[in-house]
Scaffold this active site. Structure first.
Site, mmCIF file in Angstrom:
data_model
loop_
_atom_site.group_PDB
_atom_site.id
_atom_site.type_symbol
_atom_site.label_atom_id
_atom_site.label_comp_id
_atom_site.label_asym_id
_atom_site.label_seq_id
_atom_site.Cartn_x
_atom_site.Cartn_y
_atom_site.Cartn_z
ATOM 1 N N SER A 87 39.571 48.258 46.693
ATOM 2 C CA SER A 87 38.713 47.771 45.891
ATOM 3 C C SER A 87 37.157 48.321 46.070
ATOM 4 O O SER A 87 36.707 48.198 47.041
ATOM 5 C CB SER A 87 38.541 45.979 45.889
ATOM 6 N N HIS A 140 35.028 38.359 43.082
ATOM 7 C CA HIS A 140 35.692 39.616 43.316
ATOM 8 C C HIS A 140 34.297 40.462 42.958
ATOM 9 O O HIS A 140 34.364 41.834 43.611
ATOM 10 C CB HIS A 140 36.593 40.081 42.172
ATOM 11 N N MET A 158 44.437 41.196 50.850
ATOM 12 C CA MET A 158 45.650 41.091 49.932
ATOM 13 C C MET A 158 46.541 42.355 49.707
ATOM 14 O O MET A 158 47.266 42.541 48.858
ATOM 15 C CB MET A 158 45.332 40.352 48.666
ATOM 16 N N SER A 159 46.526 43.248 50.704
ATOM 17 C CA SER A 159 47.008 44.652 50.442
ATOM 18 C C SER A 159 47.399 45.123 52.025
ATOM 19 O O SER A 159 47.293 44.538 53.037
ATOM 20 C CB SER A 159 46.153 45.584 49.891
ATOM 21 N N HIS A 161 39.718 49.357 40.339
ATOM 22 C CA HIS A 161 40.771 50.208 40.694
ATOM 23 C C HIS A 161 41.029 51.345 39.479
ATOM 24 O O HIS A 161 41.340 50.776 38.489
ATOM 25 C CB HIS A 161 42.149 49.624 41.056
ATOM 26 N N ASN A 189 32.743 40.271 52.576
ATOM 27 C CA ASN A 189 32.449 38.644 52.606
ATOM 28 C C ASN A 189 32.751 37.794 53.776
ATOM 29 O O ASN A 189 33.645 38.435 54.744
ATOM 30 C CB ASN A 189 33.196 38.092 51.095
ATOM 31 N N TYR A 202 50.360 40.461 43.876
ATOM 32 C CA TYR A 202 49.563 39.193 42.966
ATOM 33 C C TYR A 202 49.699 39.828 41.585
ATOM 34 O O TYR A 202 49.489 38.905 40.529
ATOM 35 C CB TYR A 202 48.472 38.754 43.390
ATOM 36 N N GLU A 203 49.757 41.080 41.286
ATOM 37 C CA GLU A 203 49.741 41.691 40.053
ATOM 38 C C GLU A 203 51.361 41.661 39.442
ATOM 39 O O GLU A 203 51.465 41.748 38.150
ATOM 40 C CB GLU A 203 49.594 43.269 39.957
ATOM 41 N N HIS A 244 49.372 45.569 43.854
ATOM 42 C CA HIS A 244 49.274 44.307 44.688
ATOM 43 C C HIS A 244 50.541 43.309 44.250
ATOM 44 O O HIS A 244 50.807 43.463 43.173
ATOM 45 C CB HIS A 244 48.228 43.438 44.425
ATOM 46 N N ALA A 284 39.497 46.337 51.071
ATOM 47 C CA ALA A 284 38.150 45.541 50.971
ATOM 48 C C ALA A 284 38.578 44.174 51.664
ATOM 49 O O ALA A 284 39.707 43.689 51.291
ATOM 50 C CB ALA A 284 37.548 45.330 49.676
#
Length: 296
Positions: free
Chosen positions: A39, A263, A225-226, A70, A249, A94-95, A92, A122
């Site tokens: 990201s 995000h 998440m990746s 992206h 973060n 989650y997509e 991902h 990230a």
């Protein structure tokens, strides 16, 4: 009648080969290094010279990236004299993609002749000593979906790529990690470079306080998440891996903390540190010895 629960998402060797053959027919570049941009980190692809670029939607078999930050392009070119292919945007869970689709490009890269995969992402920090803007060299990962049975290697094993039971104990190449630390020292980056354990969760929600506390106690320094599925597939097919997390973060680990994350904030921190990350990756690529598949 026998039912194969994996048949729906199973991708054949011919499917990967079809994508690879199409790309080889469209460009003269023959990359030995692949870079996956997380990201807000897609600017890495912009520094490649003599570029050939393709939208994911143009490439047979490729999924389409849907996440802000992206770009959704595959870019071929030269970086510090080395031929590379760069993913501007990854896929991902989650997509809604199966993990075989999430990791589809890695096996295509193998068929293109790629020997080294650089993964960037990230991530949120779980370690108290980390700060926003730090770069974490990944020394290991905790693959939460994988531990729960969500693994890109599920289903019949493709022996043309690798063994049924690949080890993960040395997934992140120690020689490349050492070279990266030497480069950071020479570039004056050491003050914001860490080394730690990356933890993958499924997302797309950020972690609850209790979940963050659990991951911290498990030994994770950063969470995202990746990355882990791509590394698993790279290891399976004999591609060495170097990984970087940009800490965007602080993960909330205590009730009552006022910190929150979104995000957009992740993208802003990515933009702030993009130049340093780009310089580190470029120098790392430039100092790789591709003949011996080692660092120089």
């Amino acid at each position: 009648m026998e039912h194969n629960i994996y048949r729906k998402d199973q991708i054949s060797h011919e499917d990967y080969q079809k994508s690879a053959d199409w790309l080889l027919s469209q460009t003269q570049h023959r990359p030995k290094i692949a870079i996956i941009c997380g990201s807000g980190l897609g600017l890495l692809a912009e520094v490649l010279q003599f570029q050939d670029s393709f939208k994911y939607s143009e490439i047979p078999g490729f999924p389409h990236s849907t996440v802000q930050g992206h770009a959704g392009r595959l870019v071929f070119g030269e970086l510090r004299g080395k031929t590379c292919v760069c993913m501007q945007g990854r896929f991902h869970m989650y997509e809604g993609y199966s993990l075989s689709k999430v990791t589809f490009p890695v096996r295509v890269f193998k068929l293109l002749g790629v020997e080294t995969l650089i993964v960037t992402n990230a991530a949120g920090s779980l370690a108290d000593s980390y700060h926003c803007g730090d770069i974490m060299i990944i020394k290991d990962h905790i693959n939460i979906p994988g531990l729960a049975g969500l693994n890109p290697l599920n289903g019949p094993n493709d022996d043309k790529f690798g063994p049924r039971f690949p080890p993960m104990s040395g997934a992140y190449d120690k020689d490349l990690r050492k070279l990266a630390f030497d480069i950071c020292k020479s570039l004056g980056m050491s003050k914001f470079v860490q080394e730690g354990v990356y933890c993958m969760v499924g997302g797309p929600n950020f972690e609850s306080v209790a979940e963050a506390g659990l991951l911290h106690r498990l030994g994770a320094d950063a969470v995202g998440m990746s990355t882990a599925p791509e590394v698993v597939v790279a290891q399976h097919c004999g591609v060495r891996v170097f990984g970087l997390s940009l800490i965007t973060n602080k993960v909330v680990r205590r009730y009552g903390d006022s910190d929150t994350v979104d995000h957009q904030a992740v993208l802003e921190v990515s933009a702030m540190r993009a130049a340093a990350l780009q310089e580190l990756v470029a120098e790392l690529v430039g100092r790789m010895d591709m003949n011996n598949n080692t660092a120089m």
